[in-house]
Write a protein that holds these residues in place. Structure first.
Motif: not given
Length: 638
Positions: A599-604, A183-197
């Motif tokens: 995610s828009g409100m946090l704008n990390l 719920f944190l990752i895909d619901g609230l979207k507090v952090v991205p679900s994926e990290v890529s380099f």
């Protein structure tokens, strides 16, 4: 061991509660829960996990600890009904989403929920009824020969019932914690679900997803299978994609519609994966399925022959002893006859009566093979996808030769393939459950009724689950890749229309052949080639955690306890994430997903977002350690 010498845990002359209202209700709830969770997981990852042990543990926790009942056979019926949901979901998601994909392309109408339910019900019931006459041959007469690893493990878990409360709490903890993280990752979207380099000047990409369920798949499958999948991802994302971009920068290569360089500039490595790598992966998957089937052919022929020979020695249809009573053979034959007629009469399965009989004969053959093979090598090594591919090719060619082409023929081929796939999956699951019951002293007839109840409940649920997931994200999307269903769709289109990018498919085929020559299992590698590398890397992390536990310097019994606790916790995490995934699908349909998106409100910033994702992933891994390596069973038992 002779079956006459074998004494089950509960003697035949002792009658204890089994098929009770409690066990039926709990079993149906778990069948729907694990069926839905596995459908979501399988469409994301291309793999499903067994629900028998977590279902057994949950039932023990509820029946023994909460209801204060000491009833091992009731718990056995709960896991029998519950595991049917996972097996039916596995068979359905490998094939039926292809109908939704064609509907999205405008080739046919979307299948109705009733149509999906009927196909799932026909396959599931045939799988159970085909297995019943084989029980005496495979479970009783070959008790010392066929170990049935999952069935035996499930019996051991139920026999170790005094730890039921603590073990059940581990499953529930995994369920709740994964639900929160999802719920944190895909619901609230507090952090991205994926990290890529990415490295500048190199078109390859590496990274990881941070989902609890995906990591749990790696832990449950173990380091070997995880490493094969990761190797496939490395080949596609760090070898094939850079090669395509390097050599074809200015080219427009079918099925792409723009120059490769432009595609890469606009969409990165993911755009190249979507246009080209998925076809290479599909070729590798098809070749892997066929190779696994060819390798199994001697065993399949021997299996079928031995099963038929054993059946001549009597079918224990209604033995005088409680532990020898199966469903009536007359009822089984009547049910199979009715189901055969339904395969012929149901409009969504466009076959003649002869065609329906052929489907049922194929189904019985693969049910027999599946039931015996899971006894030898376990459910995870059962070549169900290979059987489905062979059936699909055979069915599609016959339909095309008889002039049944276009949308009608494609729909018929998928329906036939679905029935066979579900038959094989359910027959394998039923045989594992009956092995568990045989060791415990269950009444086979009551277990078989339980299997039927589990199939019926799951069949009615699976249509709604598929509709929900399709409406929220769509099959074949980034969220739900549906690799097996995409493969089945490609095979049928390839035979019917001949418009596949065959060069890419054959690259995958020969890549799979090379892997087979090297002695590496093809199917996990091929799934790795097909799926995004970030998903494979997340699975690899779970495999590495399991590897660390296997190498840890502890005594054997304590090491086994740690690994098994991890499996239970990860099984709970898979169920928890799957359920929240379905909840988020409801939110997406209702438009609630945008309202809770932070995610828009946090704008990390990109760097902070990546660090946040890795921190969350680290916390998920720490929870696995907390409920396995750092768990103190002695303290909990006080």
């Amino acid at each position: 061991m002779n079956e006459k010498e074998f004494k089950p845990y509960i003697p035949a002359e002792k009658v204890t509660p089994e098929l009770t209202v409690t066990s039926i209700i709990m079993g149906i709830i778990l069948a729907v829960v694990f069926g839905a969770a596995n459908a979501y997981l399988g469409l994301r990852v291309g793999m499903t996990v067994s629900a028998s042990i977590p279902a057994a543990v949950i039932s023990m926790g509820v029946i023994r600890v909460i209801m204060r009942k000491n009833s091992i056979l009731e718990s056995n019926v709960v896991q029998t009904i519950g595991s049917a949901g996972e097996s039916l979901a596995a068979g359905a998601i490998f094939t039926l989403p292809a109908l939704f994909l064609w509907a999205a392309e405008g080739k046919m109408d979307k299948p109705g929920i009733v149509e999906i339910t009927i196909i799932a019900l026909l396959g599931g019931l045939l799988g159970v009824f085909f297995m019943v006459p084989l029980r005496n041959a495979l479970i009783v007469k070959e008790h010392g020969t066929l170990p049935y690893p999952e069935g035996t493990a499930c019996a051991e878990v139920l026999l170790a019932g005094e730890e039921g409360g603590a073990n059940a709490s581990t499953v529930f903890a995994g369920l709740g914690i994964a639900a929160g993280f999802k719920f944190l990752i895909d619901g609230l979207k507090v952090v991205p679900s994926e990290v890529s380099f990415r490295v500048k000047g190199f078109a390859g990409e590496i990274g990881t997803q941070i989902y609890p369920a995906v990591m749990s798949v790696g832990y449950i499958c173990g380091p070997r299978i995880s490493s094969y999948m990761f190797a496939g991802g490395v080949i596609s994302w760090l070898v094939l994609i850079p090669a395509i971009v390097l050599f074809g920068a200015d080219m427009v290569l079918y099925p792409g519609t723009a120059p490769i360089g432009e595609m890469f500039a606009a969409g990165g490595a993911g755009a190249i994966w979507g246009s080209y790598i998925r076809y290479i992966g599909a070729g590798a998957l098809a070749a892997g399925g066929i190779i696994s089937l060819i390798k199994s052919l001697p065993l399949i022929v021997r299996t079928f022959r031995d099963a038929m020979k054993s059946m001549k020695g009597g079918i224990g249809s209604a033995g005088s002893e409680r532990t020898a009573q199966d469903l009536s053979m007359k009822f089984i034959l009547f049910a199979i006859l009715v189901l055969t007629l339904l395969v012929w009469l149901v409009p969504s399965i466009p076959v003649t009566l002869l065609g329906a009989i052929i489907v049922v004969i194929f189904g019985f053959f693969f049910a027999t093979v599946s039931s015996r093979m899971v006894g030898l090598v376990g459910s995870s090594n059962n070549p169900v996808s290979g059987m489905a591919i062979a059936t699909l090719l055979f069915a599609t060619i016959i339909l095309k030769v008889t002039g049944d082409v276009g949308a009608h023929g494609m729909q018929g081929a998928i329906a036939i393939g679905s029935i066979i796939c579900i038959v094989a999956a359910i027959a394998g699951d039923t045989s594992q459950d009956l092995k568990t019951g045989y060791l415990l002293g269950a009444t086979p007839k009551k277990q078989q009724i339980g299997e039927v109840l589990g199939v019926v409940a799951s069949a009615f649920a699976i249509g709604g689950v598929l509709y929900l997931l399709d409406a929220a994200w769509g099959f074949g999307s980034e969220q739900l890749g549906a690799p097996q269903a995409m493969l089945m769709k490609m095979i049928i289109e390839g035979v019917m229309e001949g418009n596949l990018p065959w060069a890419l498919v054959f690259i995958g085929v020969f890549l799979a052949i090379v892997i087979e020559i090297l002695g590496i299992p093809v199917l996990p590698f091929a799934i790795g080639v097909y799926l995004p590398v970030q998903l494979n890397a997340c699975i690899m992390v779970g495999g590495l955690v399991r590897l660390a536990f296997e190498k840890i310097n502890k005594e054997k019994k304590e090491k086994e306890r740690i690994i098994n606790d991890g499996i239970l916790y990860c099984s709970g995490m898979i169920a928890g994430e799957g359920l929240v995934g379905i909840l988020l699908a409801l939110f997406a349909i209702g438009g609630i997903d945008k309202a809770i998106d932070l995610s828009g409100m946090l704008n990390l910033s990109p760097v902070v977002a990546k660090v946040g994702s890795l921190v969350v992933f680290g916390l998920i891994i720490l929870t696995v350690l907390k409920f396995s390596l750092w768990r103190n069973p002695k303290k909990e038992s006080k």
